[in-house]
Design a protein around this motif. Sequence first.
Motif, PDB file in Angstrom:
ATOM      1  N   ALA A 167       7.936 -25.786   5.540  1.00 49.26           N
ATOM      2  CA  ALA A 167       7.134 -26.449   4.509  1.00 49.26           C
ATOM      3  C   ALA A 167       6.971 -25.538   3.297  1.00 49.26           C
ATOM      4  N   GLU A 168       7.146 -26.096   2.111  1.00 47.06           N
ATOM      5  CA  GLU A 168       6.988 -25.329   0.882  1.00 47.06           C
ATOM      6  C   GLU A 168       5.507 -25.278   0.476  1.00 47.06           C
ATOM      7  N   GLN A 169       5.196 -24.310  -0.369  1.00 45.77           N
ATOM      8  CA  GLN A 169       3.818 -24.164  -0.829  1.00 45.77           C
ATOM      9  C   GLN A 169       3.360 -25.411  -1.592  1.00 45.77           C
ATOM     10  N   LYS A 170       4.237 -26.030  -2.401  1.00 47.62           N
ATOM     11  CA  LYS A 170       3.865 -27.232  -3.137  1.00 47.62           C
ATOM     12  C   LYS A 170       3.516 -28.372  -2.188  1.00 47.62           C
ATOM     13  N   PHE A 171       4.280 -28.481  -1.085  1.00 46.44           N
ATOM     14  CA  PHE A 171       4.010 -29.533  -0.109  1.00 46.44           C
ATOM     15  C   PHE A 171       2.634 -29.341   0.534  1.00 46.44           C
ATOM     16  N   ILE A 172       2.326 -28.079   0.912  1.00 45.47           N
ATOM     17  CA  ILE A 172       1.030 -27.797   1.537  1.00 45.47           C
ATOM     18  C   ILE A 172      -0.108 -28.048   0.543  1.00 45.47           C
ATOM     19  N   SER A 173       0.090 -27.618  -0.707  1.00 45.24           N
ATOM     20  CA  SER A 173      -0.944 -27.823  -1.723  1.00 45.24           C
ATOM     21  C   SER A 173      -1.206 -29.301  -1.941  1.00 45.24           C
ATOM     22  N   ARG A 174      -0.110 -30.074  -2.063  1.00 41.35           N
ATOM     23  CA  ARG A 174      -0.245 -31.507  -2.290  1.00 41.35           C
ATOM     24  C   ARG A 174      -0.902 -32.202  -1.097  1.00 41.35           C
ATOM     25  N   LEU A 221     -16.440 -31.800  -5.964  1.00 40.81           N
ATOM     26  CA  LEU A 221     -15.477 -31.455  -4.915  1.00 40.81           C
ATOM     27  C   LEU A 221     -14.406 -30.514  -5.441  1.00 40.81           C
ATOM     28  N   LEU A 222     -13.777 -30.904  -6.560  1.00 43.49           N
ATOM     29  CA  LEU A 222     -12.689 -30.080  -7.095  1.00 43.49           C
ATOM     30  C   LEU A 222     -13.208 -28.754  -7.640  1.00 43.49           C
ATOM     31  N   GLY A 223     -14.422 -28.777  -8.210  1.00 41.57           N
ATOM     32  CA  GLY A 223     -14.944 -27.548  -8.799  1.00 41.57           C
ATOM     33  C   GLY A 223     -15.387 -26.523  -7.777  1.00 41.57           C
ATOM     34  N   PHE A 224     -15.921 -26.990  -6.632  1.00 38.14           N
ATOM     35  CA  PHE A 224     -16.479 -26.054  -5.655  1.00 38.14           C
ATOM     36  C   PHE A 224     -15.625 -25.895  -4.396  1.00 38.14           C
ATOM     37  N   ALA A 225     -14.827 -26.902  -4.066  1.00 37.53           N
ATOM     38  CA  ALA A 225     -14.031 -26.816  -2.833  1.00 37.53           C
ATOM     39  C   ALA A 225     -12.616 -26.326  -3.082  1.00 37.53           C
ATOM     40  N   MET A 226     -12.052 -26.638  -4.244  1.00 34.16           N
ATOM     41  CA  MET A 226     -10.654 -26.278  -4.462  1.00 34.16           C
ATOM     42  C   MET A 226     -10.408 -24.780  -4.601  1.00 34.16           C
ATOM     43  N   PRO A 227     -11.345 -24.000  -5.217  1.00 30.67           N
ATOM     44  CA  PRO A 227     -11.071 -22.546  -5.260  1.00 30.67           C
ATOM     45  C   PRO A 227     -10.814 -21.928  -3.889  1.00 30.67           C
ATOM     46  N   PRO A 228     -11.657 -22.190  -2.865  1.00 31.32           N
ATOM     47  CA  PRO A 228     -11.289 -21.669  -1.540  1.00 31.32           C
ATOM     48  C   PRO A 228      -9.986 -22.274  -1.013  1.00 31.32           C
ATOM     49  N   MET A 229      -9.718 -23.537  -1.374  1.00 32.67           N
ATOM     50  CA  MET A 229      -8.506 -24.197  -0.899  1.00 32.67           C
ATOM     51  C   MET A 229      -7.241 -23.536  -1.436  1.00 32.67           C
ATOM     52  N   LEU A 230      -7.380 -22.820  -2.559  1.00 29.77           N
ATOM     53  CA  LEU A 230      -6.203 -22.148  -3.114  1.00 29.77           C
ATOM     54  C   LEU A 230      -5.615 -21.145  -2.137  1.00 29.77           C
ATOM     55  N   GLN A 231      -6.443 -20.659  -1.209  1.00 31.78           N
ATOM     56  CA  GLN A 231      -5.941 -19.707  -0.219  1.00 31.78           C
ATOM     57  C   GLN A 231      -4.886 -20.342   0.678  1.00 31.78           C
ATOM     58  N   LEU A 232      -4.987 -21.635   0.912  1.00 32.75           N
ATOM     59  CA  LEU A 232      -4.050 -22.309   1.809  1.00 32.75           C
ATOM     60  C   LEU A 232      -2.657 -22.423   1.207  1.00 32.75           C
ATOM     61  N   THR A 233      -2.542 -22.258  -0.093  1.00 37.02           N
ATOM     62  CA  THR A 233      -1.229 -22.353  -0.735  1.00 37.02           C
ATOM     63  C   THR A 233      -0.493 -21.028  -0.741  1.00 37.02           C
ATOM     64  N   ASN A 234      -1.140 -20.002  -0.212  1.00 37.58           N
ATOM     65  CA  ASN A 234      -0.531 -18.657  -0.278  1.00 37.58           C
ATOM     66  C   ASN A 234      -0.575 -17.953   1.072  1.00 37.58           C
ATOM     67  N   PRO A 267      -7.674 -13.668   5.387  1.00 38.78           N
ATOM     68  CA  PRO A 267      -7.345 -14.737   4.436  1.00 38.78           C
ATOM     69  C   PRO A 267      -6.633 -14.181   3.209  1.00 38.78           C
ATOM     70  N   PRO A 268      -5.729 -14.961   2.610  1.00 41.62           N
ATOM     71  CA  PRO A 268      -5.040 -14.505   1.400  1.00 41.62           C
ATOM     72  C   PRO A 268      -6.026 -14.287   0.263  1.00 41.62           C
ATOM     73  N   ARG A 269      -5.698 -13.354  -0.599  1.00 38.95           N
ATOM     74  CA  ARG A 269      -6.561 -13.068  -1.749  1.00 38.95           C
ATOM     75  C   ARG A 269      -6.278 -14.058  -2.874  1.00 38.95           C
ATOM     76  N   ILE A 270      -7.352 -14.404  -3.580  1.00 41.31           N
ATOM     77  CA  ILE A 270      -7.219 -15.244  -4.769  1.00 41.31           C
ATOM     78  C   ILE A 270      -7.957 -14.581  -5.917  1.00 41.31           C
ATOM     79  N   ASN A 271      -7.699 -15.068  -7.112  1.00 41.88           N
ATOM     80  CA  ASN A 271      -8.361 -14.538  -8.300  1.00 41.88           C
ATOM     81  C   ASN A 271      -9.826 -14.973  -8.293  1.00 41.88           C
ATOM     82  N   ALA A 272     -10.745 -14.007  -8.103  1.00 43.35           N
ATOM     83  CA  ALA A 272     -12.171 -14.335  -7.998  1.00 43.35           C
ATOM     84  C   ALA A 272     -12.698 -14.953  -9.286  1.00 43.35           C
ATOM     85  N   VAL A 273     -12.241 -14.435 -10.439  1.00 44.26           N
ATOM     86  CA  VAL A 273     -12.700 -14.984 -11.715  1.00 44.26           C
ATOM     87  C   VAL A 273     -12.286 -16.442 -11.849  1.00 44.26           C
ATOM     88  N   LEU A 274     -11.044 -16.734 -11.432  1.00 42.87           N
ATOM     89  CA  LEU A 274     -10.560 -18.113 -11.495  1.00 42.87           C
ATOM     90  C   LEU A 274     -11.359 -19.011 -10.557  1.00 42.87           C
TER      91      LEU A 274
END
Length: 829
Positions: free
Chosen positions: A296-303, A362-375, A388-395
């Motif tokens: 599975a590609e990262q785009k597929f998992i993200s989508r 939902l998108l504002g508060f749940a998606m930032p942690p969800m970004l970890q699943l794409t990496n 867990p994978p690291r993400i940009n905290a500022v983002l």
Amino acid sequence: MNNISLALRFLRRDWRAGELTVLMLALIIAVASVTSVSFFTDRIHQALQSQANDLLGGDLVLQSGELVTAERLQQLAASGLQSATTAEFPTMALSGERSQLVALKAVSKNYPLRGQHRIAPNLFVNDAATEGGPAPGTVWAESRLLSELGIDVGAEISVGATQLKVAAVLTSEPDQSEGTMFNIAPRLLMNSDDLAATALIQPASRVHYRLLIAGDSKAVARLRMDWQQHLAPGETLQGVEDARPEVRTALARGESFLGLAALVSVLLAGTAVAMAARRFVSRHLDNCAVMRCLGAEQKFISRLYLQQMLFLGVVASAIGIVIGFVAQSGLVVFLGPLAGVNLPAPGAWPVVWGLLTGMITLLGFAMPPMLQLTNVPTLRVLRRDLGPPRINAVLAYGFGLGAFLLLVIVQAQNLKLALAVVLGLVLLAGLLALLAAGLLFVLRTFKRGGSAWRLGLSNLSRRANHSIVQMIGFGIGLMALLLLVVVRSDLLEEWQGRLPEDTPNRFLINIQPDQLKPLQDFFKSEAVDVPLLYPMVRARLVEINGRPVSMDDFPVERAKRLVNREFNLSWAEQLQDDNQIIAGHWWQASDFGKALFSVEEGLAKELGLKLGDTLTYSAGGQRFSAEITSLRSVKWDSFRANFFVLAPPGMLDAYPVNYITGFYLPLARHDVLNRLVRQFPNITVLDVGVILDQVRSIINRVTLAVEYVFLFTLSAGLMVLYAAIHATLDERIHEAAILRTLGARRGQILGSIVLEYAGLGLLSGLVASVAAGVVGMILAERVFELSYVPGPSLWLGGMLVGAIGVGLAGTLGTKHVLNQPPLQTLRNV
């Protein structure tokens, strides 16, 4: 399509596993809190808009304290426009031995130009619409006036020097310039042909005149443009779009406060969403790693996970909208009567706004942690210690804060207010975090005692980050409720305690100079202490330091209203004991008759006045100027007659004057007022007790509405707590398994859990009570002008509620970790 089906399959699986319960409940609370307020405000706006012409009584209204000039009436006739007039003022109505303050309105025969009256032929029967107003010699009265006087339709009442027959019960009127919340006295409607016979209008009487205009819209617009440029001081023009400005303003303030209160629920719910999303991510890292290994590609998992969240958001938002629609009926019960209009069904905008709130939250508060699943790296299948994978905290955090800022801007419709709210909440959260961290640091030194005690305190210290987040979320919700307790009980009790039993509860206005001696003799004959009589000269501020006064010179709304109204000037030889000179000096006997002013400090601040400034007033067509020689502080809550501007004796003798006084009269001696009104029919008696009861009723309604909305805040705070409990649930199950393997008893582990959450609640309650006390002191000083210091009962109550509430919720939420077999837990590691 296969991708969507897979996303739905994953969603059903995660829902059955309980992975999304907290996230969905938090979203439902956020949407319900916002839509309940939005549905209510939408109904208010629709009602005021649809009934604007009827509420105004015409297409355009000229309001003034003086009679309409003949020149303007001629201009109206030449324009082919219709016109009608009204005159309004408070006075007393009598029937037999009873008297009652009424809001008298005298109307011309062609009133109203828009809308209709509704009258009933008798009490407690159906009403009907009718054209025109009462016939000469008759009046229409509200039902509460008839009840107060103990009469029915057909009876005669005395109004001033004339007798009028009650011909109908007035149930509704157009151009009702004051909503239900402002109706201090019952309405009495009479024909303007009878006004002169009452002999109630005397020099310096307070009469509110209105000229109603209706006709061709273009002709009305031209007339408005022409008159707008030549308005005299105190005159205002009101169009259809301005109908019921005081109701709109009052409700707009209430709506803003309720809306922002609802957004606090959204912020807390968003915090719960973010915490639930973090646990969801941590439990799906392995799944993502396996899918990566299977190609599975990262785009597929993200989508895949984005679609899953979108489906969840739509369902949760729909449920929240339904709950919000049901909940808004409570706001209608509390605040609907204050609008004074029938509320139509809500429109579609609250539904759209609720859906947007849910999706943005939902998108504002749940998606930032969800970004970890794409990496997620494929190596995690073999090495789970990677974390867990690291993400940009500022983002991540900036995205959530930006989402909430967007919600506040749309709700408040004011960028400055939105930024102030967000910065205030961020600052409050930061202060709460610092205080919570300090308390946790102190607790590290108290680890002596039994094993359960030491283990509970160790858990608090070791999970400091989670503990701080929990205290912030629950602390804000608890602080809001404690603040309501402070305002409703402590501050109101403080205010009421400052009023002695003999505080004036009756005021007499419109006393003429030739009535001073007879009125004093009347009080003596009735064995009532003769009150002080204060002179009043009505005048309009026209210049400050020689410069003409204009509303455009003042950015603050209250200052605009002050310069657009007539002032009550008075004179005094000695300073009252509820006044204090804070700058300058009070006059001496040698200053009597000189052009000097003493100005109340609040007025001076609003208008930018200072010692040495010269004020020019116009009274009775004459102008006079005087220099400000002192500034005074005034205790307005003393319920004594007080004035913004005072002059020395002798300065205002040449201008029209009437008198005012206030005195205390026990309720049992109401008959004194009846005899007073019969002897002095032009004097108006104001029952301050009735006014205070009306104001308290309004405050209670608004307070109940705020408490009602804050139920969502409390629910959102509890969701934060619940999400925080579940965020560490897997870790607690693992710890309990190890402790039980090492010989710890169930009672010891359960005791540590109870102590940990009770301690967490205790600290949360302390933080909340301190914050509520500070905000309460600010409100007391800045808003209520009271001296308030929070007592130990607030802190003890906050800590007790926090310890019991949080301790009970935390224990019940994690107790089942003891039921997990240790061997099964360790095998799954």
